[in-house]
Design an enzyme around this catalytic site. Structure first.
Site, short mmCIF file in Angstrom:
data_model
loop_
_atom_site.label_atom_id
_atom_site.label_comp_id
_atom_site.label_asym_id
_atom_site.label_seq_id
_atom_site.Cartn_x
_atom_site.Cartn_y
_atom_site.Cartn_z
N GLU A 123 41.98 49.29 44.31
CA GLU A 123 41.38 48.48 43.26
C GLU A 123 40.02 47.94 43.68
OE1 GLU A 123 44.60 45.72 42.27
OE2 GLU A 123 45.49 47.24 40.96
N ASP B 153 54.15 48.89 39.78
CA ASP B 153 53.64 47.54 40.04
C ASP B 153 54.54 46.47 39.45
OD1 ASP B 153 51.97 45.57 40.94
OD2 ASP B 153 50.52 45.76 39.31
N GLU C 136 54.38 37.83 37.21
CA GLU C 136 53.26 38.47 36.52
C GLU C 136 53.72 39.28 35.30
OE1 GLU C 136 50.90 40.99 39.05
OE2 GLU C 136 49.64 41.67 37.40
C1 BDP Z 1 48.82 43.75 40.76
C2 BDP Z 1 48.07 42.57 40.26
C3 BDP Z 1 46.76 42.37 40.95
C4 BDP Z 1 46.93 42.48 42.45
C5 BDP Z 1 47.53 43.80 42.81
C6 BDP Z 1 47.89 43.93 44.27
O1 BDP Z 1 47.87 42.73 38.87
O2 BDP Z 1 46.29 41.10 40.56
O3 BDP Z 1 45.74 42.32 43.11
O4 BDP Z 1 48.75 43.96 42.12
O5 BDP Z 1 49.07 43.85 44.59
O6 BDP Z 1 50.16 43.46 40.51
O7 BDP Z 1 47.03 44.14 45.10
#
Ligand code: BDP
Length: 683
Positions: free
Chosen positions: A290, A369, A397
């Site tokens: 990301e 996720d 989340e």
């Molecule tokens: C996702 C989240 C994000 C996190 C990412 C992570 O939406 O905010 O940074 O995972 O685990 O669940 O790095």
């Protein structure tokens, strides 16, 4: 401090009044950790029994009379403790708790650890039993934690905000500094120690510019102060680091892990950190994920990247916790051949055996996720020669953001008990994480925490149960949901039978209720993009993130089969690969995670997919009404403040669950053109 006491509530208990055993606490050696244990004992006993025990420190012979004695195995202890219990089997964090009767003096309660940490955990265990009204004279047990590392990951930023935080602001940071008033942090450390947490990373895995500087002389003294509070409570502090630190902090031209200047920079950095924090745990790293920097920039592997950091930490006993949440978040949606679920396994499995023994790969429980339901990650158990740890998400989340009630212990139990078949039957995820399957040097469980500076820590008071339950499972994954739930309720809301009964049912049903009114049959992702709250069926359907349901007028679901799908099922060991590959054996709750089927496909339950969608969504929303009815029964049995606060959240959940129900049901009616058999909708 003004914060809610959570499960360390210590309300007066009739059963404890006037017992002589509470009159004195005897310890022979003093340390910060013993002090934390003894302080908690005195405080808890005073609150519950009204008696304030004297504390006797030192080597003098034990005076007559009843008392609690805290000791380590090095001290000379009465024969009763040696005879029937395996004191020698205690590990570094284990303990024995035993009441030894003595007719004249009223008996003595021993808390014996191999180390001071064992005493601390034993003290909290004793207090838990007393809160649950277990009679002191029946106490006789030995405990060792199953997982070596039992961690919490904060996603806190230095401006005080929390990524995916639903309970206020950070308890550590404010205005780009560490908070000076320690009160809240101390209470937090007590809560964590009481459930056996022994490692905490305090900053977000997404390390911005401000947090990059946490490992500099500007901030290390402040970090060291927090680390000191943690230490006394048996907790090592970890930091998330920015992979590009040598460039951003050191002015180097590269962060290439094979560059000698970069290696040297990290070695000096490690030396500096340990000067401030001698028991520093190590680094948590999100790299090449990301848009975070990482070794891919230099055409290096994740083994190269993590080993370089591990080499720097090794002389001090530190570890590198390297996250496997690595996937392409800029997918070309016209080419959906790349399946995000495959990514972690495809990236890391080929590197097995190439990591140093102080690197641990941190793997999310599912390959996508933290959805309300997804398959278990096939990477867990697939790397015999590489330390692994499991990552859960306590912060809700995707499970209602602590506005909805969603007790996650049942979900985590499913994951922990999942059999990978990596080394034949019984190769469960809990045995991978604990190191029992492959004899890992470092391993365990971690979770993204759900606390903030809200008075009640977790926003929704009942979300404290997730925090508590996670810690207990990290300590012993064999504990049952029922045991954990009972412990939490009795400590948090008292032992009244109606309270225990209603709350147990509410918690037990809440995950299924939430699943019912949200995305169906394991497909996931029908949330609003960005903040991830509330329904939006196509919110992520035409985007770059790799999270699709493929609904059209004929059917829906992701074909992840080897036969004609993405091939993901082939990442599992044979037993699971076959079970998921075939429509006949794929479990209903994961059907759309693994298969694309027509709406008229019949589930094992006997229903068609489309009728299941309608029914489950009505059931889910009705389920929330039932939660409200149960909670209403507890009016007068739960203090008004907590009762009203929870009721407020349940009411919101009821409204919001109807919105979920109607949006999802209407969408699938419009797509499929097939009506509800029970005609509950106006089309
Ligand atoms: C996702 C989240 C994000 C996190 C990412 C992570 O939406 O905010 O940074 O995972 O685990 O669940 O790095």
């Amino acid at each position: 401090s003004a914060a809610d006491r959570g499960w360390l509530r210590y309300e007066p208990r009739d059963s404890l009044q006037g017992l002589p055993v509470w009159s004195r606490i005897f310890v022979s050696e003093w340390s910060d950790t013993v002090e934390a244990a003894v302080r908690e004992l005195r405080y808890g006993i005073r609150e519950m029994s009204g008696q304030s025990p004297d504390i006797v420190v030192g080597g003098e012979s034990l005076a007559q009379g009843a008392f609690i004695r805290c000791a380590t195995v090095r001290e000379s202890l009465p024969n009763e403790l040696h005879s029937d219990l395996p004191l020698q089997d205690l590990n570094e964090e284990g303990y024995l708790l035993k009441h030894v009767a003595d007719k004249e003096n009223g008996g003595c309660l021993y808390i014996v650890g191999r180390t001071d940490k064992g005493i601390l955990y034993g003290a909290f265990h004793l207090l838990r039993l007393l809160q649950m009204e277990v009679p002191a004279e029946r106490i006789d047990l030995v405990e060792n934690p199953r997982n070596p590392l039992r961690m919490m990951n904060h996603w806190d930023n230095m401006d005080g905000s929390i990524e995916r935080g639903y309970a206020g602001r950070s308890i550590f940071f404010k205005d780009q500094r560490l908070i000076e008033d320690d009160g809240r942090i101390r209470d937090y450390a007590r809560l964590m120690a009481s459930i056996g947490i022994n490692g905490i990373s305090i900053n977000n895995v997404n390390v911005h510019e401000a947090e990059t500087r946490l490992i500099t002389a500007e901030y290390l003294p402040q970090v060291a102060r927090v680390a000191g509070i943690f230490s006394a409570h048996g907790i090592r502090l970890f930091l998330s680091i920015n992979y590009a630190s040598p460039m951003q902090l050191g002015g180097l031209a590269t962060a290439d892990p094979l560059d000698s200047g970069v290696r040297q920079w990290w070695k000096e950095k490690a030396e500096e950190i340990y000067r401030y924090i001698p028991d520093f745990g190590g680094f948590v790293v999100k790299a090449d994920s990301e848009h975070r920097p990482g070794p891919f920039t230099y055409n290096r592997t994740h083994a190269d990247g993590s080993n370089m950091l591990a080499e720097a930490l090794a002389p001090y006993g530190g570890v590198v916790i390297w996250r496997c949440f690595v996937y392409n978040c800029m997918q070309d949606w016209r080419d959906r051949a790349t399946d995000r679920a495959r990514a972690a396994y495809d990236h890391f499995k080929p590197l097995d055996g190439q990591f140093r023994d102080n690197v641990i790969l941190q793997i999310k429980n599912g390959p996508m996720d933290f959805q309300v339901r997804e398959a278990v990650s096939p990477l867990l158990g697939a790397m015999p020669q590489t330390n692994q740890m499991l990552e859960f998400q306590i912060t809700q989340e995707y499970t209602g953001q602590q506005k909805h009630l969603c007790y996650l212990v049942p979900q985590w139990k499913d994951v922990l008990d999942f059999d990978t078949y990596a080394r034949g039957e019984g190769s469960t995820i809990q045995r991978v994480a604990s190191g029992e399957l492959y004899d890992y040097k470092h391993c365990g469980i971690t979770a993204v925490i759900n606390v903030g500076d809200d008075e009640n820590w977790t926003g929704h008071t009942l979300a404290q149960a997730n925090l508590y339950g996670y810690g207990r499972l990290a300590w012993n994954p064999d504990l049952s949901e029922a045991e954990i739930t009972e412990e939490w309720i009795k400590q948090t809301f008292g032992t009244h039978a109606a309270v225990v009964e209603q709350l147990t049912t509410m918690l037990a049903e809440s995950w299924r209720i939430y699943e019912n009114y949200t995305s169906p049959l394991g497909v996931g992702w029908m949330v609003n993009p960005g903040h991830h709250y509330g329904p939006n069926v196509d919110g992520y359907e035409y985007s770059v993130w790799g999270t699709y349901h493929f609904a059209d007028c004929h059917g829906m679901g992701v074909n992840r089969t080897v036969k004609d799908g993405t091939g993901y099922t082939g990442q599992y060991f044979a037993e699971n690969a076959e079970r998921y590959e075939s429509l006949d054996s794929c479990p209903d709750e994961l059907l759309l995670f693994f298969h694309h089927v027509p709406y008229t496909h019949r589930l094992h339950s006997g229903k068609t997919v489309i009728q299941h969608i309608y029914d489950s969504h009505f059931e889910g929303a009705d389920g929330v009404e039932a939660l409200i009815e149960r909670w209403r029964l507890l009016e007068g049995l739960v203090d008004p403040k907590r009762h009203e606060a929870v009721m407020g959240r349940l009411r919101h959940q009821a409204e919001h669950s109807k919105e979920w129900r109607d949006i999802i049901n209407t969408y699938f009616y419009r797509k499929s053109g097939i009506g509800d058999e029970l005609k509950r909708m106006i089309y």
